[in-house]
Design an enzyme around this catalytic site. Structure first.
Site, PDB file in Angstrom:
ATOM      1  N   TYR A 164       0.695  -1.204  -0.204  1.00  0.00           N
ATOM      2  CA  TYR A 164      -0.197  -0.461  -0.208  1.00  0.00           C
ATOM      3  C   TYR A 164       0.823   1.397  -0.073  1.00  0.00           C
ATOM      4  O   TYR A 164       1.993   1.425   0.632  1.00  0.00           O
ATOM      5  CB  TYR A 164      -0.281   0.081   1.526  1.00  0.00           C
ATOM      6  CG  TYR A 164      -1.676   0.643   1.361  1.00  0.00           C
ATOM      7  CD1 TYR A 164      -2.895   1.397   0.563  1.00  0.00           C
ATOM      8  CD2 TYR A 164      -1.111   2.099   2.697  1.00  0.00           C
ATOM      9  CE1 TYR A 164      -3.570   2.358   0.451  1.00  0.00           C
ATOM     10  CE2 TYR A 164      -2.393   3.118   2.402  1.00  0.00           C
ATOM     11  CZ  TYR A 164      -3.255   3.540   1.598  1.00  0.00           C
ATOM     12  OH  TYR A 164      -4.067   4.904   1.621  1.00  0.00           O
ATOM     13  N   ASP A 264       9.773   3.273  -0.453  1.00  0.00           N
ATOM     14  CA  ASP A 264       8.658   3.866   0.433  1.00  0.00           C
ATOM     15  C   ASP A 264       8.710   3.321   1.774  1.00  0.00           C
ATOM     16  O   ASP A 264       8.347   2.362   2.408  1.00  0.00           O
ATOM     17  CB  ASP A 264       6.668   3.259  -0.467  1.00  0.00           C
ATOM     18  CG  ASP A 264       5.541   3.862   0.810  1.00  0.00           C
ATOM     19  OD1 ASP A 264       6.020   4.215   1.732  1.00  0.00           O
ATOM     20  OD2 ASP A 264       4.613   3.067   0.398  1.00  0.00           O
ATOM     21  N   LYS A 292       4.477   9.568   8.410  1.00  0.00           N
ATOM     22  CA  LYS A 292       4.019   9.146   9.943  1.00  0.00           C
ATOM     23  C   LYS A 292       4.768   9.422  10.138  1.00  0.00           C
ATOM     24  O   LYS A 292       4.670  10.818  11.302  1.00  0.00           O
ATOM     25  CB  LYS A 292       3.698   7.733  10.106  1.00  0.00           C
ATOM     26  CG  LYS A 292       2.420   6.654   9.098  1.00  0.00           C
ATOM     27  CD  LYS A 292       2.244   6.301   8.978  1.00  0.00           C
ATOM     28  CE  LYS A 292       1.065   5.666   8.069  1.00  0.00           C
ATOM     29  NZ  LYS A 292       1.417   4.459   7.308  1.00  0.00           N
TER      30      LYS A 292
HETATM   31  C1  LIG Z   1       0.442   4.874   5.884  1.00  0.00           C
HETATM   32  C2  LIG Z   1       1.397   4.820   4.638  1.00  0.00           C
HETATM   33  C3  LIG Z   1       0.699   5.588   3.363  1.00  0.00           C
HETATM   34  C4  LIG Z   1      -0.518   6.630   2.851  1.00  0.00           C
HETATM   35  O1  LIG Z   1       0.547   7.453   3.815  1.00  0.00           O
HETATM   36  P1  LIG Z   1      -1.019   8.191   4.726  1.00  0.00           P
HETATM   37  O2  LIG Z   1      -0.369   9.136   5.108  1.00  0.00           O
HETATM   38  O3  LIG Z   1      -1.915   7.894   4.738  1.00  0.00           O
HETATM   39  O4  LIG Z   1      -1.284   9.073   3.304  1.00  0.00           O
HETATM   40  C5  LIG Z   1       1.524   5.646   2.339  1.00  0.00           C
HETATM   41  N1  LIG Z   1       3.095   4.111   2.459  1.00  0.00           N
HETATM   42  C6  LIG Z   1       2.726   3.246   3.241  1.00  0.00           C
HETATM   43  C7  LIG Z   1       3.646   2.379   2.810  1.00  0.00           C
HETATM   44  C8  LIG Z   1       2.467   3.753   4.190  1.00  0.00           C
HETATM   45  O5  LIG Z   1       2.491   2.661   5.248  1.00  0.00           O
END
Ligand SMILES: *Cc1c(COP(=O)(O)O)cnc(C)c1O
Length: 457
Positions: A164, A264, A292
């Site tokens: 994701y 990511d 985060k």
């Molecule tokens: C949470 C997450 C996202 C998206 O971040 P948001 O701040 O919710 O838009 C993208 N990549 C990874 C791996 C994530 O865990």
């Protein structure tokens, strides 16, 4: 089964007897907010029951609108590695707020956070945005802009099944997280979203995680058309999946084909080490995305890499990307305070690993005692307990989990005062505020919960 101060005593009510205020708020919320929530996985859809509306958070605990306190394993889905309401972070936000909340012009905290992030992560330049979604979608645009400069046919990107990367159109293809939760409920194999035209999705090629041969094949056939390969260096959004050394080697081979490798690290950045998963696993991505923890509980995302690539971003480069609240002073202050605390106390990563490994071992043996199949994937402070038998290395294996048993286990834990992630396909997060007594408390609750999970309704 008591928690010493500052944790309040765990709830002694039976599960569900004291959720009147959360229920009332959920009713009102559903009238004015789709599904009553502003992010889908908060709705408890896959585990049933009423989502708890949270009134306050402190250390390792959450307290809901009915006054019940829970030991928290969500950590706001990742950001709260220091625990909730950490004094250094709170004070930094309050101090920043006294000088105004948004300037629409550059300010010193942006420079300080960029200097800190580039130093800690070994990148040269970084651009701040306001969410992880913005970071990944901007990084993909940059990768196309940068590689397209020399080869305009590079319009494809590659992602992995069950990873994701936020909710940008091109990335909602075979995606994990809340999409996986919904899909499992519907019995689908390939979750996606309505509203994403197939023409957009067609530019995103999908490969299997932990399948180096599959990735090599794809790169061999279509490498010249691929601008970037984006991946979760440790997956959290299909539940925790740990990459094999062979898979990581295959990922690095995509660079030889002229594609950029995008890590990511929105979830893993500053969580698995000060240098994220890249530090722990010796990765050398071309671009990295953060979110985060980098905002310490306020909205911050970022992407960064070598200057030759980052200088393709506007205003000095041709790749446009902007944000009214990007580099917001309150958000920068929270991120700075959080990263400074982590740098001041690097042993935190050893403590987190020790706690989380012990939690995993405890759950494994309790499940065995209860005669329930359980597979725990854990690395650092990330852990998923999959309700299934056998190893879990990819999306297909994770999707075999018994989500009904997980739901019963989740409800029993919640009733005992332990707030686990309300989905089988998420990582839980341990914070620096979790202590030995919390581990004992969790395992005592988990033991009862495994018995409850065995009983079919
Ligand atoms: C949470 C997450 C996202 C998206 O971040 P948001 O701040 O919710 O838009 C993208 N990549 C990874 C791996 C994530 O865990």
């Amino acid at each position: 089964m008591t928690l010493p101060p500052p944790h309040p005593a765990p709830p002694d009510q039976a599960p569900g007897t004291s959720t009147a205020r959360s229920e009332a708020l959920f009713q009102r919320a559903q009238r004015v907010i789709p599904g009553g929530v502003n992010s889908p996985v908060r709705a408890f859809k896959s585990v049933g029951g009423t989502p708890r509306f949270i009134a306050s958070a402190n250390g390792a605990t959450l307290t809901d609108a009915d006054g019940q306190t829970y030991l928290d394993y969500i950590g706001s889905w990742g950001p709260m590695i220091l625990g909730h309401n950490h004094p250094a972070v709170r004070e930094a936000i309050v101090e920043a707020a006294q000088s105004g909340t948004s300037f629409g012009a550059p300010s010193e905290r942006e420079v300080l956070l960029a200097e800190l992030v580039t130093r800690l992560t070994g990148t040269e330049k970084v651009r701040f945005v306001s969410s992880g979604t913005e970071a990944t979608m901007s990084a993909l645009r940059l990768a196309r802009g940068f590689t397209g400069h020399s080869s305009p046919e590079r319009k494809y990107t590659v992602k992995f099944r069950g990873n994701y990367h936020g909710h940008a159109d091109a990335l909602l293809v075979e995606a994990g997280s809340g999409l996986m939760t919904n899909a499992a409920a519907l019995g689908q194999a390939a979750p996606s979203s309505a509203g994403v035209p197939p023409e957009y999705a067609a530019l995103t090629l999908v490969a299997d995680y932990n399948d180096p041969a599959g990735l090599d094949r794809l790169i061999q056939e279509r490498g010249h058309e691929i601008a970037a390969v984006i991946f979760e260096p440790v997956v959290g959004n299909a539940g925790v999946l740990i990459p094999s050394a062979e898979f990581l080697a295959a990922l690095h081979r995509v660079k030889a084909a002229g594609a950029l490798l995008i890590a990511d690290e929105v979830m893993t950045g500053f969580r698995l080490s000060l240098r994220g998963a890249s530090g722990l696993l010796n990765l050398e991505p071309d671009l990295t995305c953060w979110g985060k923890i980098i905002g310490g509980g306020l909205p911050v995302g970022a992407y960064g890499g070598r200057a030759e690539i980052m200088d393709f971003v506007s205003p000095i480069g041709p790749v446009y990307q902007a944000g009214t609240l990007s580099g917001n002073p309150l958000a920068m202050a929270a991120g700075l305070a959080t990263l400074r605390e982590l740098e001041r106390d690097p042993d935190i990563y050893t403590r987190l690993e020790r706690y989380t490994a012990a939690l995993g071992e405890g759950l494994t043996s309790l499940a065995a005692e209860a005669g329930l199949p359980l597979t725990v994937n854990q690395i650092g402070s990330m852990l998923t307990a999959f309700f299934l038998e056998g190893e879990v290395h990819d999306y297909g294996q994770a999707a075999r989990a018994d989500t009904a048993a997980f739901g019963r286990w989740f409800q029993a834990l919640l009733g005992a005062g332990v707030y686990w992630a309300p989905s089988q396909f998420e990582s839980i997060f341990v914070s620096g505020a979790h202590r030995e007594v919390d581990l004992d408390f969790t395992l005592t609750a988990a033991k009862q919960a495994f018995s409850a999970a065995k009983e079919r309704p």
